[in-house]
Design a protein around this motif. Structure first.
Motif, short mmCIF file in Angstrom:
data_model
loop_
_atom_site.label_atom_id
_atom_site.label_comp_id
_atom_site.label_asym_id
_atom_site.label_seq_id
_atom_site.Cartn_x
_atom_site.Cartn_y
_atom_site.Cartn_z
N LEU A 29 0.83 -1.22 0.00
CA LEU A 29 0.00 0.00 0.00
C LEU A 29 0.86 1.26 0.00
N GLU A 30 1.90 1.27 0.81
CA GLU A 30 2.77 2.44 0.88
C GLU A 30 3.47 2.69 -0.46
N GLY A 31 3.92 1.61 -1.12
CA GLY A 31 4.56 1.77 -2.42
C GLY A 31 3.60 2.26 -3.48
N ALA A 32 2.35 1.80 -3.44
CA ALA A 32 1.35 2.26 -4.40
C ALA A 32 1.08 3.75 -4.22
N ASN A 186 -8.38 3.03 -2.50
CA ASN A 186 -9.55 2.40 -3.11
C ASN A 186 -9.14 1.52 -4.30
N HIS A 187 -8.24 2.04 -5.15
CA HIS A 187 -7.77 1.24 -6.29
C HIS A 187 -7.00 0.01 -5.80
N PHE A 188 -6.16 0.21 -4.78
CA PHE A 188 -5.35 -0.89 -4.26
C PHE A 188 -6.25 -2.01 -3.75
N PHE A 189 -7.23 -1.66 -2.92
CA PHE A 189 -8.08 -2.69 -2.33
C PHE A 189 -9.12 -3.19 -3.33
N SER A 190 -9.43 -2.39 -4.36
CA SER A 190 -10.28 -2.93 -5.42
C SER A 190 -9.56 -4.05 -6.16
N THR A 272 0.93 -6.84 -2.18
CA THR A 272 1.19 -7.37 -0.85
C THR A 272 0.22 -6.69 0.09
N VAL A 273 -0.86 -7.38 0.42
CA VAL A 273 -1.94 -6.78 1.20
C VAL A 273 -1.59 -6.84 2.68
N PRO A 274 -1.72 -5.73 3.40
CA PRO A 274 -1.42 -5.77 4.84
C PRO A 274 -2.39 -6.68 5.57
N ASP A 275 -1.88 -7.38 6.58
CA ASP A 275 -2.74 -8.30 7.34
C ASP A 275 -3.24 -7.69 8.64
N SER A 276 -2.82 -6.44 8.90
CA SER A 276 -3.28 -5.75 10.11
C SER A 276 -3.19 -4.25 9.87
N VAL A 277 -3.72 -3.48 10.81
CA VAL A 277 -3.67 -2.02 10.72
C VAL A 277 -3.15 -1.46 12.03
N PRO A 278 -2.53 -0.29 12.01
CA PRO A 278 -2.11 0.33 13.28
C PRO A 278 -3.32 0.61 14.15
N ASP A 279 -3.15 0.43 15.41
CA ASP A 279 -4.25 0.63 16.36
C ASP A 279 -3.92 1.84 17.24
N PHE A 280 -4.44 2.99 16.87
CA PHE A 280 -4.25 4.20 17.67
C PHE A 280 -5.49 5.07 17.50
N ASP A 281 -5.72 5.93 18.47
CA ASP A 281 -6.86 6.84 18.43
C ASP A 281 -6.40 8.25 18.09
N TYR A 460 -10.67 1.58 6.51
CA TYR A 460 -9.71 2.13 7.48
C TYR A 460 -8.74 3.08 6.82
N TRP A 461 -8.11 2.63 5.74
CA TRP A 461 -7.09 3.46 5.12
C TRP A 461 -7.69 4.65 4.38
N SER A 462 -8.87 4.48 3.83
CA SER A 462 -9.53 5.63 3.19
C SER A 462 -9.88 6.69 4.22
#
Length: 489
Positions: A29-32, A186-190, A272-281, A460-462
């Motif tokens: 995702l970061e590279g895209a 959106n394109h990445f996860f599509s 390479t799809v991430p398998d988790s997301v950062p957890d912060f508020d 989440y990322w959007s």
């Protein structure tokens, strides 16, 4: 001979295959997002829009700096002209002249009054070829001032509007980059979803085909009904169709992301799809403060109010008396040569006031003023409502984002449990302990759970990059995003 033809055909086929060989590119995702910021046509459009605003701002700043101009208008005049004589009569006289002039002028605008000071020096030469004479006229030093006394002061209003417009453009560019990041998500996860759908379709088809083959044997010995047998066959056919549809959708998703990232059509993109997301508020108070400071929306609403105030001032200035003031003081002289025109200089003074008073305009000026007042009231209402909506959107976005990480974790847990249930259901069906409906339910739950994980991550990322676009802040790393130097790269 026949073998030679076969060899040639094989060589040509191999060459064609190598000619259409595709390149592969694996992106996380970061590279895209990084690639989108470098190559995306959307980024190029946003950068050009910002540069246009930047150079417009430079033009505005230059209006308050001294300007120096050098002008010259040489001419040759050989014709018959109507010349008025000293006794008032007119005669057609042939003229044979050459004239030349050179003027150096320094001008300085004054934003407080809207006028301008100027300092100039000029030299003129006139040759009369018929008489064989040459004359010079010089103005070595002239100082003057001119302005409209009751008119619209564009310099003053530009000082109020243009810095806001430029600040808005900078923030708009920074916001656009983050919105492009959100679009990249959106394109990445599509594409990830299309890959996932194809993988699930192939797995489901393989499973449906295996079950159908097993069912044929069980049907022959009478352990399942004809209805169940037909249902499994229909399911196999549907899954085969789903594989073909998934392959088409994958190609479309590949083409869409290639177009957005500015890549060639022959590039095959792997993810390479991430398998988790950062957890912060994200603290609401901090996000609101940053949004009010860094988002272009407050600047936009401030600008439209200032623009309406400027339009009202312009309408009022045009509806009342106008007066233009012009004064200049200097030295001048004439002579047969340059030396004479620069010696024994004479003082010269000139002052004028031009008045224009509207007597009868049938209410046009008053109508323009009332229209401008209405537009100002509308702009103020729009700005007030827009800012209320803006703060509500920030609050809503922060609330949604702070809950989304939990939703991703729930979706991941749901996907693991649905996969386990599907595996158990397959074993039970093979053992004949559950029916086809229970198995189809388990397969459907597994597929929906896999889709749910990707959709939760997409959301989440959007949300995250949309929040970054409004605040110009990276909450994960606690880094501000607005950087004017990067805007000019």
């Amino acid at each position: 001979m026949k073998n030679l033809i076969i060899i040639i055909v094989l060589i040509l086929v191999c060459e064609n295959m190598s000619a259409v060989e595709t390149d592969s590119l694996t992106l996380n995702l970061e590279g895209a997002i990084r690639l989108a910021h470098q190559n995306s046509p959307s980024v190029q459009s946003a950068r050009n829009a910002f540069l246009s605003a930047y150079w417009n701002y430079r033009y505005y700043k230059a209006n308050y700096l001294p300007s120096v101009t050098l002008t010259s208008s040489p001419y040759i005049n050989k014709e018959m002209n109507k010349i008025t004589q000293s006794d008032g009569t007119a005669m057609f006289i042939r003229q044979d002249q050459f004239g030349a002039d050179l003027t150096l002028k320094i001008n300085q605008n004054v934003s407080l009054t809207g006028g301008s000071f100027f300092l100039k020096s000029s030299l003129n030469r006139l040759d009369e070829f018929q008489q064989g004479t040459t004359a010079y006229s010089s103005q070595p030093l002239v100082i003057g001032y001119q302005q409209s006394l009751f008119g619209y002061n564009s310099l003053k209003w530009d000082r109020k509007k243009e810095p806001i417009r430029y600040s808005e453009a900078k923030k708009q560019y920074a916001e656009t980059l983050e919105l492009i990041s959100a679009t990249t998500c959106n394109h990445f996860f599509s594409l990830a979803s299309a890959n996932n759908e194809l993988e699930m379709a192939r797995q489901n088809f393989a499973s449906a085909d295996t079950l159908y083959r097993m069912a044929k044997g069980r049907y022959e010995i009478g352990t399942i009904t004809e209805n169940e047998m037909l249902q499994l066959e229909i399911n196999r056919l549907n899954e085969e169709t789903n594989v073909m549809d998934a392959e088409i959708n994958l190609r479309e998703a590949q083409q869409s992301i290639r177009s957005f990232l500015g890549l060639d059509d022959n590039v095959e993109i792997g993810l390479t799809v991430p398998d988790s997301v950062p957890d912060f508020d994200v603290p609401l108070a901090s996000a609101m403060e940053l949004a009010l400071r860094n988002s272009p929306d407050p600047e936009y609403y401030n600008r439209i109010v200032k623009q309406s105030e400027s339009n009202l001032a312009y309408a009022k200035a045009n509806a009342r008396m106008k007066a233009d003031l012009y004064v200049q003081f200097g030295l001048s002289q004439t002579g047969k040569d340059i030396g004479q025109s620069l010696s024994n200089l004479m003082h010269q003074e000139y002052a004028s006031v031009t008045l224009s008073v509207p007597i009868l305009d049938w209410g046009r000026g008053r109508g323009k003023v009332k229209e401008a007042k209405s537009q100002l009231a509308l702009a103020e209402t729009t700005a007030s409502q827009g800012m209320n909506d803006f703060t509500q959107n920030v609050e809503k976005l922060v609330m949604q984002f702070n809950m989304q990480a939990r939703k991703v974790n729930i979706a991941s847990l749901t996907e693991r449990r649905a996969t386990q249930r599907h595996s158990v259901a397959m074993k039970l069906f093979v053992m004949g302990r559950i029916g086809i409906l229970d198995l189809m339910s388990a397969i459907s739950e597994k597929n929906n759970a896999k889709r749910g994980v990707i959709n939760a991550m997409r959301t989440y990322w959007s949300l995250y990059y949309t929040l970054r676009s409004m605040t110009a802040y990276d909450f994960e790393n606690n880094v501000a995003l607005t950087n004017e130097e990067s805007l000019m790269m």
